[in-house]
Write a protein that holds these residues in place. Structure first.
Motif, PDB file in Angstrom:
ATOM      1  N   THR A  97       6.472  -3.212  -9.633  1.00 33.65           N
ATOM      2  CA  THR A  97       6.753  -2.151  -8.700  1.00 33.65           C
ATOM      3  C   THR A  97       5.389  -1.760  -7.865  1.00 33.65           C
ATOM      4  N   ALA A  98       4.299  -1.528  -8.419  1.00 33.82           N
ATOM      5  CA  ALA A  98       3.121  -1.196  -7.884  1.00 33.82           C
ATOM      6  C   ALA A  98       2.800  -2.128  -6.694  1.00 33.82           C
ATOM      7  N   LYS A  99       2.949  -3.367  -7.012  1.00 27.14           N
ATOM      8  CA  LYS A  99       2.461  -4.539  -6.127  1.00 27.14           C
ATOM      9  C   LYS A  99       3.337  -4.364  -4.988  1.00 27.14           C
ATOM     10  N   GLN A 100       4.703  -4.378  -5.105  1.00 25.34           N
ATOM     11  CA  GLN A 100       5.603  -4.431  -4.161  1.00 25.34           C
ATOM     12  C   GLN A 100       5.600  -3.407  -3.058  1.00 25.34           C
ATOM     13  N   VAL A 101       5.418  -2.106  -3.713  1.00 17.96           N
ATOM     14  CA  VAL A 101       5.297  -0.895  -2.929  1.00 17.96           C
ATOM     15  C   VAL A 101       3.894  -0.686  -2.105  1.00 17.96           C
ATOM     16  N   TYR A 102       2.810  -1.379  -2.670  1.00 17.39           N
ATOM     17  CA  TYR A 102       1.591  -1.541  -1.939  1.00 17.39           C
ATOM     18  C   TYR A 102       1.701  -2.685  -0.867  1.00 17.39           C
ATOM     19  N   SER A 103       2.275  -3.677  -1.125  1.00 20.08           N
ATOM     20  CA  SER A 103       2.749  -4.596   0.163  1.00 20.08           C
ATOM     21  C   SER A 103       3.601  -3.905   1.088  1.00 20.08           C
ATOM     22  N   ASP A 104       4.602  -3.085   0.826  1.00 25.12           N
ATOM     23  CA  ASP A 104       5.286  -2.598   1.986  1.00 25.12           C
ATOM     24  C   ASP A 104       4.684  -1.849   2.817  1.00 25.12           C
ATOM     25  N   PHE A 105       3.683  -0.929   2.203  1.00 26.26           N
ATOM     26  CA  PHE A 105       3.007   0.015   2.995  1.00 26.26           C
ATOM     27  C   PHE A 105       1.966  -0.884   3.653  1.00 26.26           C
ATOM     28  N   TYR A 106       1.138  -1.782   3.098  1.00 27.92           N
ATOM     29  CA  TYR A 106       0.163  -2.773   3.726  1.00 27.92           C
ATOM     30  C   TYR A 106       0.839  -3.408   5.023  1.00 27.92           C
ATOM     31  N   SER A 107       1.922  -3.793   4.788  1.00 31.54           N
ATOM     32  CA  SER A 107       2.565  -4.461   6.079  1.00 31.54           C
ATOM     33  C   SER A 107       3.097  -3.536   7.233  1.00 31.54           C
ATOM     34  N   ILE A 108       3.107  -2.097   6.615  1.00 33.78           N
ATOM     35  CA  ILE A 108       3.091  -1.298   7.926  1.00 33.78           C
ATOM     36  C   ILE A 108       1.875  -0.743   8.408  1.00 33.78           C
ATOM     37  N   LEU A 109       0.878  -0.554   7.533  1.00 37.96           N
ATOM     38  CA  LEU A 109      -0.268   0.249   7.855  1.00 37.96           C
ATOM     39  C   LEU A 109      -1.399  -0.670   8.376  1.00 37.96           C
ATOM     40  N   GLY A 110      -1.540  -1.883   7.289  1.00 40.50           N
ATOM     41  CA  GLY A 110      -2.461  -2.980   7.598  1.00 40.50           C
ATOM     42  C   GLY A 110      -4.001  -2.263   7.311  1.00 40.50           C
ATOM     43  N   ASP A 111      -3.963  -1.491   6.346  1.00 38.62           N
ATOM     44  CA  ASP A 111      -5.134  -1.152   5.879  1.00 38.62           C
ATOM     45  C   ASP A 111      -5.162  -0.971   4.057  1.00 38.62           C
ATOM     46  N   VAL A 112      -6.225  -1.528   3.634  1.00 39.74           N
ATOM     47  CA  VAL A 112      -6.231  -1.422   2.093  1.00 39.74           C
ATOM     48  C   VAL A 112      -6.244  -0.111   1.505  1.00 39.74           C
ATOM     49  N   ASP A 113      -6.938   0.750   2.107  1.00 37.28           N
ATOM     50  CA  ASP A 113      -7.307   2.235   1.589  1.00 37.28           C
ATOM     51  C   ASP A 113      -6.067   3.152   1.699  1.00 37.28           C
ATOM     52  N   THR A 114      -5.502   3.124   3.131  1.00 37.41           N
ATOM     53  CA  THR A 114      -4.313   3.841   3.219  1.00 37.41           C
ATOM     54  C   THR A 114      -3.199   3.592   2.460  1.00 37.41           C
ATOM     55  N   ALA A 115      -3.088   2.183   2.295  1.00 36.17           N
ATOM     56  CA  ALA A 115      -1.748   1.614   1.881  1.00 36.17           C
ATOM     57  C   ALA A 115      -1.970   1.999   0.147  1.00 36.17           C
ATOM     58  N   THR A 116      -3.355   1.747  -0.496  1.00 38.41           N
ATOM     59  CA  THR A 116      -3.259   2.179  -1.761  1.00 38.41           C
ATOM     60  C   THR A 116      -3.145   3.818  -1.890  1.00 38.41           C
ATOM     61  N   GLU A 117      -3.471   4.644  -1.158  1.00 36.64           N
ATOM     62  CA  GLU A 117      -3.253   6.133  -1.350  1.00 36.64           C
ATOM     63  C   GLU A 117      -2.038   6.204  -1.163  1.00 36.64           C
ATOM     64  N   ALA A 118      -1.155   5.851  -0.229  1.00 36.99           N
ATOM     65  CA  ALA A 118       0.140   6.087  -0.024  1.00 36.99           C
ATOM     66  C   ALA A 118       1.032   5.589  -1.119  1.00 36.99           C
ATOM     67  N   SER A 119       0.515   4.465  -1.537  1.00 37.96           N
ATOM     68  CA  SER A 119       1.392   4.093  -2.822  1.00 37.96           C
ATOM     69  C   SER A 119       1.219   5.028  -4.154  1.00 37.96           C
ATOM     70  N   GLN A 120       0.026   5.418  -4.518  1.00 35.98           N
ATOM     71  CA  GLN A 120      -0.194   6.037  -5.449  1.00 35.98           C
ATOM     72  C   GLN A 120       0.464   7.536  -5.392  1.00 35.98           C
ATOM     73  N   LEU A 121       0.307   8.053  -4.142  1.00 35.54           N
ATOM     74  CA  LEU A 121       1.240   9.228  -3.988  1.00 35.54           C
ATOM     75  C   LEU A 121       2.783   9.223  -4.182  1.00 35.54           C
ATOM     76  N   LEU A 122       3.325   8.201  -3.695  1.00 34.89           N
ATOM     77  CA  LEU A 122       4.501   7.886  -3.753  1.00 34.89           C
ATOM     78  C   LEU A 122       5.119   7.544  -5.244  1.00 34.89           C
ATOM     79  N   ALA A 123       4.292   6.958  -6.163  1.00 27.08           N
ATOM     80  CA  ALA A 123       4.637   6.988  -7.544  1.00 27.08           C
ATOM     81  C   ALA A 123       4.928   8.422  -8.052  1.00 27.08           C
ATOM     82  N   LYS A 124       4.089   9.507  -7.802  1.00 31.14           N
ATOM     83  CA  LYS A 124       4.260  10.645  -8.245  1.00 31.14           C
ATOM     84  C   LYS A 124       5.508  11.387  -7.699  1.00 31.14           C
ATOM     85  N   LEU A 125       5.858  11.045  -6.371  1.00 32.85           N
ATOM     86  CA  LEU A 125       7.105  11.623  -5.923  1.00 32.85           C
ATOM     87  C   LEU A 125       8.504  10.966  -6.094  1.00 32.85           C
TER      88      LEU A 125
END
Length: 255
Positions: A97-125
Motif C-alpha cells: 500500500t505504501a508503494k502504491q500511494v508513493y507511486s500515485d503521488f510521484y506520478s503527479i508530483l515527479g519528485d521523490v521527497d515531496t511524494a514521500t512526505e505526502a505519502s507519509q502524511l496521508l498514512a496518518k490521515l
C-alpha cells in the motif's frame, strides 16, 4: 560463469527502453528476471572470485561498477521507501500500500521527497485504502489547478490538523477559499460534525467534489508525463533491488 555481463548492463537496458508500451513491458519483464537471477547469483560469484577462480577481471569490474552505481543512484529512493514502510506499518497498512500511494503521488508530483512526505502524511490521515485513492485524486486536481502555489504535502498536513481541531488551518484554507468555498461556513460544518473521523470525511469529500473536474483535466492533459513517471518509478524499483543485492553481497564479502 554464473551470470552474463552483457545481459545485466543496467545502463544499456535503460537506453533501450522506448516509450512504446509493448516494448516497455517486454524490457521491464526482462529486467525483473535479471534482477531475481542476479540477486541470487552475485554472492556466490564474488565468493568464487575470492577463491581465485578463472573469471575475467574486466567482466567482474564492469559488473561491480554497474551495481555500485545502482546502489549509489537509488540510495535516496531506498531510504524514502524505508520511511514510507515505517509510517504505513505504524498506521496498520502494508508495504504494498505504501508503494502504491508513493507511486500515485510521484506520478503527479515527479519528485521523490515531496511524494514521500505526502505519502507519509496521508498514512496518518486516511481511514482506509479507498480513502487514499480519493485523496491522491483530489491532490491531482489541486496540483493541476495551483501547482507549487499550493503544496500537496502542506495540504494533507493542514487537513489532518483541521480534522483534529475542528477549525480550518493552513493550506487547506487556501484550497477552499480559492475554489470559492467560504471558510466560515466550512468551519460551521466542521463544528456540526460529531467526531474527528466525521470531520476527516467532510474534508475529503469536499475536496474530492470540488476538484474532481480539475483531476480529470490533469490526468487527461498530462497523460504522457504521468506514464513516463510511472515507468521511471518501475525502473527505479528494479535498480533499487540491484542496489540492495549489491549492498547485501558487499556485506557478505567484506564482512
Amino acid at each position: 560463469m554464473p551470470w552474463e555481463v552483457s545481459r545485466i548492463n543496467l545502463f544499456s537496458l535503460y537506453a533501450k527502453i522506448s516509450l512504446d508500451d509493448a516494448e516497455y513491458k517486454k524490457k521491464l519483464d526482462e529486467s525483473k528476471k535479471l534482477t531475481e537471477k542476479f540477486s541470487f547469483d552475485i554472492g556466490k560469484a564474488w565468493e568464487t572470485a575470492k577463491k581465485g577462480a578463472t573469471i575475467a577481471v574486466g567482466a567482474v569490474t564492469a559488473v561491480v561498477g554497474g551495481l555500485a552505481a545502482a546502489s549509489a543512484a537509488t540510495e535516496e529512493y531506498r531510504l524514502a521507501q524505508g520511511k514510507l514502510n515505517t509510517a504505513f506499518e505504524a498506521a496498520g497498512y502494508s508495504a504494498d500500500t505504501a508503494k502504491q500511494v508513493y507511486s500515485d503521488f510521484y506520478s503527479i508530483l515527479g519528485d521523490v521527497d515531496t511524494a514521500t512526505e505526502a505519502s507519509q502524511l496521508l498514512a496518518k490521515l486516511a481511514e482506509n485504502e479507498q480513502d487514499m485513492t480519493i485523496w491522491t485524486r483530489a491532490a491531482a486536481g489541486v496540483w493541476g489547478t495551483f501547482g507549487d502555489s499550493l503544496p500537496i504535502e502542506s495540504l494533507i498536513e493542514a487537513a489532518n490538523e483541521t480534522a483534529k481541531t475542528g477549525t480550518v488551518v493552513g493550506t487547506l484554507a487556501d484550497a477552499l477559499n480559492w475554489a470559492g468555498i467560504n471558510e466560515d461556513d466550512f468551519n460551521d460544518k466542521l463544528s456540526a460534525a460529531g467526531s474527528e473521523a466525521e470531520r476527516n470525511r467532510l474534508i475529503m469529500d469536499t475536496l474530492s467534489k470540488t476538484y474532481d473536474n480539475a483531476a480529470d483535466a490533469f490526468y487527461k492533459n498530462n497523460q504522457q508525463i504521468i506514464t513516463n513517471r510511472e515507468n521511471q518509478q518501475k525502473l527505479t524499483e528494479i535498480a533499487s533491488r540491484l542496489g540492495s543485492a549489491f549492498d547485501a553481497a558487499s556485506s557478505v564479502v567484506l564482512g
